[in-house]
Every structure is written in C-alpha cells, then in structure tokens.
Design a protein around this motif. Sequence first.
Motif, PDB file in Angstrom:
ATOM      1  N   LEU A 155     -22.457   9.985  22.187  1.00  0.00           N
ATOM      2  CA  LEU A 155     -21.760  10.522  21.015  1.00  0.00           C
ATOM      3  C   LEU A 155     -21.732  12.048  21.033  1.00  0.00           C
ATOM      4  N   THR A 156     -22.800  12.680  21.499  1.00  0.00           N
ATOM      5  CA  THR A 156     -22.830  14.138  21.601  1.00  0.00           C
ATOM      6  C   THR A 156     -21.746  14.623  22.562  1.00  0.00           C
ATOM      7  N   GLU A 157     -21.625  13.960  23.698  1.00  0.00           N
ATOM      8  CA  GLU A 157     -20.592  14.340  24.665  1.00  0.00           C
ATOM      9  C   GLU A 157     -19.190  14.164  24.073  1.00  0.00           C
ATOM     10  N   MET A 158     -18.947  13.031  23.444  1.00  0.00           N
ATOM     11  CA  MET A 158     -17.618  12.758  22.889  1.00  0.00           C
ATOM     12  C   MET A 158     -17.284  13.717  21.753  1.00  0.00           C
ATOM     13  N   LEU A 159     -18.243  13.946  20.857  1.00  0.00           N
ATOM     14  CA  LEU A 159     -18.008  14.874  19.739  1.00  0.00           C
ATOM     15  C   LEU A 159     -17.770  16.289  20.235  1.00  0.00           C
ATOM     16  N   SER A 160     -18.420  16.678  21.339  1.00  0.00           N
ATOM     17  CA  SER A 160     -18.225  18.042  21.847  1.00  0.00           C
ATOM     18  C   SER A 160     -16.767  18.273  22.232  1.00  0.00           C
ATOM     19  N   TYR A 161     -16.098  17.272  22.746  1.00  0.00           N
ATOM     20  CA  TYR A 161     -14.677  17.402  23.078  1.00  0.00           C
ATOM     21  C   TYR A 161     -13.810  17.424  21.820  1.00  0.00           C
ATOM     22  N   VAL A 162     -14.113  16.547  20.880  1.00  0.00           N
ATOM     23  CA  VAL A 162     -13.304  16.440  19.664  1.00  0.00           C
ATOM     24  C   VAL A 162     -13.489  17.659  18.756  1.00  0.00           C
ATOM     25  N   LEU A 163     -14.701  18.185  18.697  1.00  0.00           N
ATOM     26  CA  LEU A 163     -14.996  19.316  17.804  1.00  0.00           C
ATOM     27  C   LEU A 163     -14.775  20.678  18.458  1.00  0.00           C
ATOM     28  N   LYS A 164     -14.457  20.709  19.738  1.00  0.00           N
ATOM     29  CA  LYS A 164     -14.279  21.978  20.454  1.00  0.00           C
ATOM     30  C   LYS A 164     -13.334  22.949  19.755  1.00  0.00           C
ATOM     31  N   PRO A 165     -12.209  22.488  19.167  1.00  0.00           N
ATOM     32  CA  PRO A 165     -11.324  23.443  18.469  1.00  0.00           C
ATOM     33  C   PRO A 165     -11.948  24.067  17.216  1.00  0.00           C
ATOM     34  N   TYR A 166     -13.019  23.488  16.709  1.00  0.00           N
ATOM     35  CA  TYR A 166     -13.577  23.921  15.429  1.00  0.00           C
ATOM     36  C   TYR A 166     -14.891  24.691  15.526  1.00  0.00           C
ATOM     37  N   CYS A 167     -15.648  24.450  16.580  1.00  0.00           N
ATOM     38  CA  CYS A 167     -16.980  25.065  16.621  1.00  0.00           C
ATOM     39  C   CYS A 167     -17.510  25.112  18.045  1.00  0.00           C
ATOM     40  N   LYS A 168     -18.578  25.888  18.201  1.00  0.00           N
ATOM     41  CA  LYS A 168     -19.246  25.999  19.496  1.00  0.00           C
ATOM     42  C   LYS A 168     -20.317  24.910  19.638  1.00  0.00           C
ATOM     43  N   ASN A 169     -21.068  24.686  18.583  1.00  0.00           N
ATOM     44  CA  ASN A 169     -22.131  23.676  18.563  1.00  0.00           C
ATOM     45  C   ASN A 169     -22.084  22.944  17.231  1.00  0.00           C
ATOM     46  N   PHE A 170     -22.811  21.856  17.151  1.00  0.00           N
ATOM     47  CA  PHE A 170     -22.815  21.051  15.936  1.00  0.00           C
ATOM     48  C   PHE A 170     -24.093  20.236  15.867  1.00  0.00           C
ATOM     49  N   VAL A 171     -24.379  19.756  14.675  1.00  0.00           N
ATOM     50  CA  VAL A 171     -25.498  18.856  14.436  1.00  0.00           C
ATOM     51  C   VAL A 171     -24.925  17.650  13.704  1.00  0.00           C
ATOM     52  N   PHE A 172     -25.330  16.452  14.113  1.00  0.00           N
ATOM     53  CA  PHE A 172     -24.812  15.252  13.459  1.00  0.00           C
ATOM     54  C   PHE A 172     -25.904  14.222  13.246  1.00  0.00           C
ATOM     55  N   ASN A 173     -25.648  13.326  12.302  1.00  0.00           N
ATOM     56  CA  ASN A 173     -26.500  12.161  12.064  1.00  0.00           C
ATOM     57  C   ASN A 173     -25.653  10.915  12.186  1.00  0.00           C
ATOM     58  N   VAL A 174     -26.206   9.891  12.802  1.00  0.00           N
ATOM     59  CA  VAL A 174     -25.563   8.583  12.792  1.00  0.00           C
ATOM     60  C   VAL A 174     -26.032   7.901  11.517  1.00  0.00           C
ATOM     61  N   GLU A 175     -25.058   7.521  10.684  1.00  0.00           N
ATOM     62  CA  GLU A 175     -25.370   6.917   9.386  1.00  0.00           C
ATOM     63  C   GLU A 175     -25.002   5.442   9.401  1.00  0.00           C
ATOM     64  N   GLY A 176     -25.848   4.669   9.954  1.00  0.00           N
ATOM     65  CA  GLY A 176     -25.618   3.239   9.974  1.00  0.00           C
ATOM     66  C   GLY A 176     -24.936   2.770  11.240  1.00  0.00           C
ATOM     67  N   VAL A 177     -25.437   1.698  11.760  1.00  0.00           N
ATOM     68  CA  VAL A 177     -24.864   1.022  12.912  1.00  0.00           C
ATOM     69  C   VAL A 177     -24.874  -0.466  12.561  1.00  0.00           C
ATOM     70  N   TRP A 178     -23.790  -1.147  12.828  1.00  0.00           N
ATOM     71  CA  TRP A 178     -23.745  -2.571  12.531  1.00  0.00           C
ATOM     72  C   TRP A 178     -22.993  -3.304  13.619  1.00  0.00           C
ATOM     73  N   VAL A 179     -23.221  -4.604  13.674  1.00  0.00           N
ATOM     74  CA  VAL A 179     -22.610  -5.474  14.679  1.00  0.00           C
ATOM     75  C   VAL A 179     -21.694  -6.458  13.963  1.00  0.00           C
ATOM     76  N   ASN A 180     -20.501  -6.668  14.494  1.00  0.00           N
ATOM     77  CA  ASN A 180     -19.575  -7.683  13.992  1.00  0.00           C
ATOM     78  C   ASN A 180     -19.352  -8.724  15.079  1.00  0.00           C
ATOM     79  N   LYS A 181     -19.510  -9.995  14.706  1.00  0.00           N
ATOM     80  CA  LYS A 181     -19.223 -11.110  15.610  1.00  0.00           C
ATOM     81  C   LYS A 181     -17.993 -11.832  15.075  1.00  0.00           C
ATOM     82  N   TYR A 182     -16.926 -11.831  15.862  1.00  0.00           N
ATOM     83  CA  TYR A 182     -15.673 -12.457  15.454  1.00  0.00           C
ATOM     84  C   TYR A 182     -15.617 -13.889  15.978  1.00  0.00           C
ATOM     85  N   GLU A 183     -15.483 -14.842  15.055  1.00  0.00           N
ATOM     86  CA  GLU A 183     -15.359 -16.258  15.389  1.00  0.00           C
ATOM     87  C   GLU A 183     -14.217 -16.833  14.565  1.00  0.00           C
TER      88      GLU A 183
END
Length: 185
Positions: free
Chosen positions: A65-93
């Motif tokens: 996520l740090t690598e991916m966000l660095s590309y997406v946020l590059k136009p806005y900032c040099k560095n950033f700090v983030f928190n992952v707020e929840g992770v969940w799993v979905n099973k489709y049946e």
Amino acid sequence: MTIKSTTVKVDNIFQTLVASKKLDLSKIKIVANNFEKTFESNVLTTVNTETLLDKNSINYLNITLTEMLSYVLKPYCKNFVFNVEGVWVNKYEDNNYQSVHIHPSDFSFIIYYKGNSNTVFNSPMKNILEIYGSEIFDRAFEPKLVEGDIFLFPSYLEHWVRPNSGNITISGNIKIVELIKEKNE
C-alpha cells in the motif's frame, strides 16, 4: 502540409488516480472465522466482525500500500502517513453481488484473493452524463483484474460488484493522516 497552431494548454482537472499491482498471494494469510450474511445480497463477510491477517501478511500489505500510494499521491506531496482502517473479507456464493456504494475514507483497496474482478466503478459524473445523453465520456470503468491483483482507488468512487459465485475479496479503507509537502510549498 504544415499546420501552424496556437499554443493549446490542456489541464486534467478533478483527476481520479487509481493503481493496481500483482500480489504474491502466498504472502497473504487470512485468519477469519466469523462470517455473517450482510449487505443486500447476503454476501458472507467479516465487515462487521474482526478480520485478522497474520503479522507477515500485514507487513506485506503495508509495504504494498505504501508503494501504491506513493504513485497516487506523488502530485500532492513528497511523503505521507496513513492508517489502514479496517480490513474485511467477502465470500461470494450463489450469485451474490454488491449494490452501488462508496467507502467513508480517503482511499480503499480490493484484493482479488480468489477469482477475477467483477467490480465496476461509476464515473463521478455518471448521473449528469446520463441526463444529457453524452456518448463522449465513459460512465463506468471495469478494470480487467485477475486473481492476485490489488486495486487502490479514492473512496469517493461509486462502485458495485456484478453477481458472481466462488470469488473471495479482501477489502480495506485507508485514511491519510498527514501529507508532507516540499519545504518551499
């Protein structure tokens, strides 16, 4: 024939940057046993319970996520700090689906843990384009993602999931805590 033209400046306003990447799924271990039927189609999910990934999975996910966000946020900032707020799993049946929704965060991600993507993202201008009948601009985007891909997107993007059976996704939300800009900005 040479055509002389005036200088044309093109700006990309209200850009919506998304990112995708191939993951090593052997590095993602789900430790979740408490699935409940939730959402409109009764998808089995851990969204209202605690989803655990083992420590190595969390570290791998944070690095990704740090690598991916660095590309997406590059136009806005040099560095950033983030928190992952929840992770969940979905099973489709049984042809489960997700209706149109957004997430209450800055960014969200979907890992296609088992099966390919059935996710469709609506243009933020979809309703206006439909009212005026414009055929120039896309109303939706359906990424061609396969098992093992992760997709990162701004949480404000409306999205939904086509009916499917047998797919498993891991999703989560990301809150940007701090954007560190250049000193001269």
